[in-house]
Scaffold this motif. Structure first.
Motif, short mmCIF file in Angstrom:
data_model
loop_
_atom_site.label_atom_id
_atom_site.label_comp_id
_atom_site.label_asym_id
_atom_site.label_seq_id
_atom_site.Cartn_x
_atom_site.Cartn_y
_atom_site.Cartn_z
N SER A 13 12.49 -4.61 3.90
CA SER A 13 11.61 -5.28 3.06
C SER A 13 12.31 -5.98 2.35
N VAL A 14 11.73 -7.44 2.02
CA VAL A 14 12.71 -8.66 1.10
C VAL A 14 13.01 -7.99 -0.16
N GLN A 15 11.50 -7.42 -0.48
CA GLN A 15 11.50 -6.69 -1.62
C GLN A 15 11.39 -5.09 -2.22
N GLY A 16 10.41 -4.27 -0.92
CA GLY A 16 11.00 -2.73 -0.92
C GLY A 16 9.80 -2.60 -1.85
N ILE A 17 8.95 -3.13 -1.00
CA ILE A 17 7.31 -3.24 -1.94
C ILE A 17 6.77 -1.28 -1.98
N ALA A 18 6.29 -1.19 -2.66
CA ALA A 18 6.03 0.44 -2.41
C ALA A 18 5.00 0.79 -1.68
N GLN A 19 4.83 1.92 -1.02
CA GLN A 19 3.78 2.31 -0.26
C GLN A 19 3.13 3.66 -0.53
N LEU A 458 5.78 -15.11 -2.51
CA LEU A 458 5.25 -14.39 -4.32
C LEU A 458 6.19 -15.34 -4.65
N ALA A 459 6.66 -16.46 -4.94
CA ALA A 459 7.87 -17.28 -5.86
C ALA A 459 6.92 -18.36 -5.35
N ILE A 460 6.26 -19.04 -3.81
CA ILE A 460 6.00 -20.26 -4.05
C ILE A 460 4.60 -20.86 -4.40
N ASN A 461 3.83 -18.96 -4.84
CA ASN A 461 2.79 -19.02 -4.45
C ASN A 461 1.71 -18.97 -3.22
N MET A 481 10.54 -19.08 12.00
CA MET A 481 11.18 -19.17 10.72
C MET A 481 9.85 -18.81 9.71
N LEU A 482 8.90 -17.83 9.70
CA LEU A 482 7.70 -17.90 8.81
C LEU A 482 8.11 -16.77 7.11
N GLY A 483 9.22 -16.92 7.05
CA GLY A 483 9.78 -15.61 6.52
C GLY A 483 9.16 -16.17 4.58
N LYS A 484 9.13 -17.89 4.81
CA LYS A 484 8.70 -19.02 3.69
C LYS A 484 7.53 -19.49 3.47
#
Length: 645
Positions: A13-19, A458-461, A481-484
């Motif tokens: 995961s891009v930012q390693g979201i905690a679970q 998150l950076a692009i709301n 290419m849906l990452g952003k």
């Protein structure tokens, strides 16, 4: 709360979201929250029947609701606090508390509606609808990773029709740049469809070919461009006229009329796609590639709505084709045939929503048996959701697909349930529909929202407010290419991840990305534009039955059916327009005097977080016989009438 950040998540995961270390042991809730006045429930899989639970207000730790768990779930629908900014948690003795959540007026529509169409802004293959390069877009369509079968305008126009004043909030977000708002996006997709009505050139590799068996194969699914244009033609007469020049509309209309039967838009289409995907290999009676069961009902009704406004129109022709298509559904739609249901994945939601649309927009012209078929579908869905998740299962032995995600399932199913529940007056079905929404927002075996909460989004709301845990995996750099891309959905639990009472949860390591039930992994390939379409449809039908228009006396107390000429009346709107509980917000209603053209009249919220919008309106002093006040279009809104004497 004592959550661990797992190494496996950091790696994928891009930012390693905690679970949560063990989601099934904690109360799983809709992480963002719940709509005031709607069904509310949570699941705590490992809690025994009779276990008490409490709702605790975060600000002062006060206990504000008590209940008891039954069949692994707790229900707190009766809890409807007045303040929409307050956060709560679920507490079950001996377990970690739930994540915080809110309860507010139309909360889900408020935090989701912009993201729903932002997705389709971001995923366009080109900013130029005319000179786009299909060869560089997988599938060659307006949205990356799909052809023209995405039916963007079919559902974008419905979305606007359901709550039009809402979309005024974002019209100036990008200044003069087009596609900043939903109207611009609809017009962009209309232009793309118009300029591709006969396109059949090279596109990137796709999983299959197009056309009837035994006939020449098509490279591009150009027939669906007419379905898109039909929706824009209908929208022209309802709400697009200020933005769409008549000469442009007439070009769209002419292409539809000229090619309608040549492209088989007048009937239910079967066996038009040959797929090489393992999940739906071969010729399928229906699938998601532009021959969905019910698609022709939508397109012919749109042409009917357009043609009946034209002096040289042929509305009866399109109405009859819509009726024949609906009769096909009534006669042949088999709930026990998976190829009519979950097997066609992202197209499944179109069938019940098409029949529902017929009853919404032309109830006196729908074929006999339309309502009864939806009643039978309702009964089938109640049987299939009779589990503690209220998740629609495939069968007693297979709850979800064992190998592939079902992003065309739960996210879209809520919309179908909302539409049918409204028409049948079935509150239980509406409540089950909210469970499908809860599933999207983390009330599922993974305990995660179905969208990856990446730093890029998150950076692009591009993410939902109030969601702590996003889908642990994503596949950002696939064909689409849906990452952003804002608001992308990324994955759903597979069959092995659903715990069944009395058996252990399997962990199948044979499939890449397979997840075990404690959230250490999560299957995700890539989100898909056609999956997000189904989620937009859920948001479209969610407000049905909750929005209303009334004509009241000047004091705002008594509904009026008759009023004196020259008097002042109070117009009242209740709608999903209360996005910020801290602010007084605004909206508008349409006011029509006799047969004159309706005009927009502004209304203002009576106070922060009231959800009620009003204005005083002075009637003309003489000559006018009737006042009509409406909100929304195509049977998706509300209408009030008053006689003037």
């Amino acid at each position: 709360m004592k959550y661990l950040i797992l190494v496996t998540l950091i790696a994928c995961s891009v930012q390693g979201i905690a679970q949560p270390t063990k989601p099934l042991a904690v109360p799983l809730v809709n992480q963002a929250g719940y709509n005031r006045g709607e069904a509310k429930r949570f699941v705590c899989y490992e809690a025994a029947d009779g276990t008490p639970f409490q709702i605790i207000r975060q600000s002062d730790k006060a206990v504000v609701f008590n209940g008891t768990i039954r069949d692994r779930a707790g229900v707190f629908s009766a809890f409807n606090p007045p303040k929409g900014q307050t956060e709560y948690i679920i507490s079950v003795k001996g377990r970690e508390p739930s994540v915080p959540f809110r309860i507010a007026d139309h909360l889900i529509e408020g935090i989701s509606s912009k993201l729903a169409y932002d997705f389709f802004v971001d995923v366009r293959g080109s900013e130029d609808p005319v000179h786009s390069n299909e060869a560089k877009v997988y599938g060659g369509g307006p949205s990356r990773d799909q052809g023209s079968y995405g039916l963007e305008t079919t559902f974008e126009t419905l979305f606007y029709a359901s709550n039009p004043a809402l979309f005024d909030r974002w019209t100036t977000e990008l200044g003069d740049k087009k596609t900043a708002d939903l109207i611009d996006l609809i017009l962009w997709h209309g232009e793309f469809a118009y300029h591709h009505v006969d396109y059949n050139g090279p596109v990137a590799n796709r999983h299959g070919t197009l056309g009837y068996e035994g006939q020449p194969r098509m490279t591009y699914d150009y027939w669906n461009t007419l379905d898109q244009l039909a929706a824009v033609c209908a929208g022209y007469h309802s709400f697009l006229k200020p933005y769409l020049p008549r000469e442009t509309y007439l070009k769209y209309r002419n292409e539809c009329r000229k090619r309608w039967q040549a492209y088989d838009r007048h009937k239910v289409v079967r066996y038009w796609t040959y797929s090489t995907k393992w999940v739906d290999e071969g010729f399928q009676e229906f699938n998601e590639m532009g021959n969905a069961f019910g698609q022709s009902v939508f397109s012919n009704l749109y042409m009917y709505l357009s043609e009946k406004e034209e002096t040289d129109g042929q509305p009866e022709q399109y109405l009859r084709w819509a009726q024949e298509s609906a009769e096909d559904i009534i006669k042949n739609w088999d709930f026990n045939n998976p190829r009519h249901m979950w097997w066609i994945r992202n197209a499944e939601h179109i069938t019940p929503q098409a029949l529902a649309f017929f009853l919404l927009v032309a109830p006196d012209k729908a074929p006999n048996g339309t309502r009864e078929k939806l009643m039978a579908w309702r009964d089938h869905m109640k049987q299939k959701t009779a589990n503690f998740w209220q998740y629609r299962v495939h069968s007693d032995t297979e709850w979800a697909h064992p190998r592939t995600k079902e992003l065309g399932g739960a996210p879209a199913l809520g919309g179908s349930m909302f539409a049918v529940a409204h028409l049948l007056g079935d509150r239980e079905l509406r409540d089950i529909g909210w469970s499908q929404v809860n599933f999207v927002f983390g009330l599922n075996p993974i305990g995660a929202h179905l969208s990856n909460k990446s730093a890029d989004r998150l950076a692009i709301n591009g993410y939902w407010d109030g969601v702590e845990y996003g889908w642990p995996r994503s596949h950002p750099n696939g064909y689409g290419m849906l990452g952003k891309v804002r608001g992308t959905l990324d994955g759903t639990p597979l069959d092995a991840q659903f715990p069944r009472p009395g058996q252990l949860v399997a962990t199948d390591k044979s499939t890449e990305g397979q997840v075990d039930h404690i959230g250490q992994n999560a299957y995700a390939t890539e989100g898909w534009a056609i999956s997000n379409r189904g989620w937009m449809a859920t948001l479209t039908f969610a407000p049905l039955g909750t929005q209303s228009v009334r004509i009241l006396d000047k004091q705002g107390k008594k509904p009026l059916k008759m009023v004196k000429a020259g008097a002042s009346v109070r117009l009242e709107l209740k709608a999903a327009l209360n996005l910020d509980p801290a602010k007084v917000e605004s909206g508008w209603v349409l006011v029509q005097l006799d047969e004159n053209d309706p005009v927009n009249v502004a209304v203002q919220e009576t106070g922060p977080d009231s959800g009620i919008f009003t204005t005083l309106y002075a009637l003309p002093s003489g000559g006018t016989k009737q006042l009509k006040v409406s909100y929304g279009y195509w049977g998706l809104g509300s209408l009030a009438t008053c006689t003037i004497r």
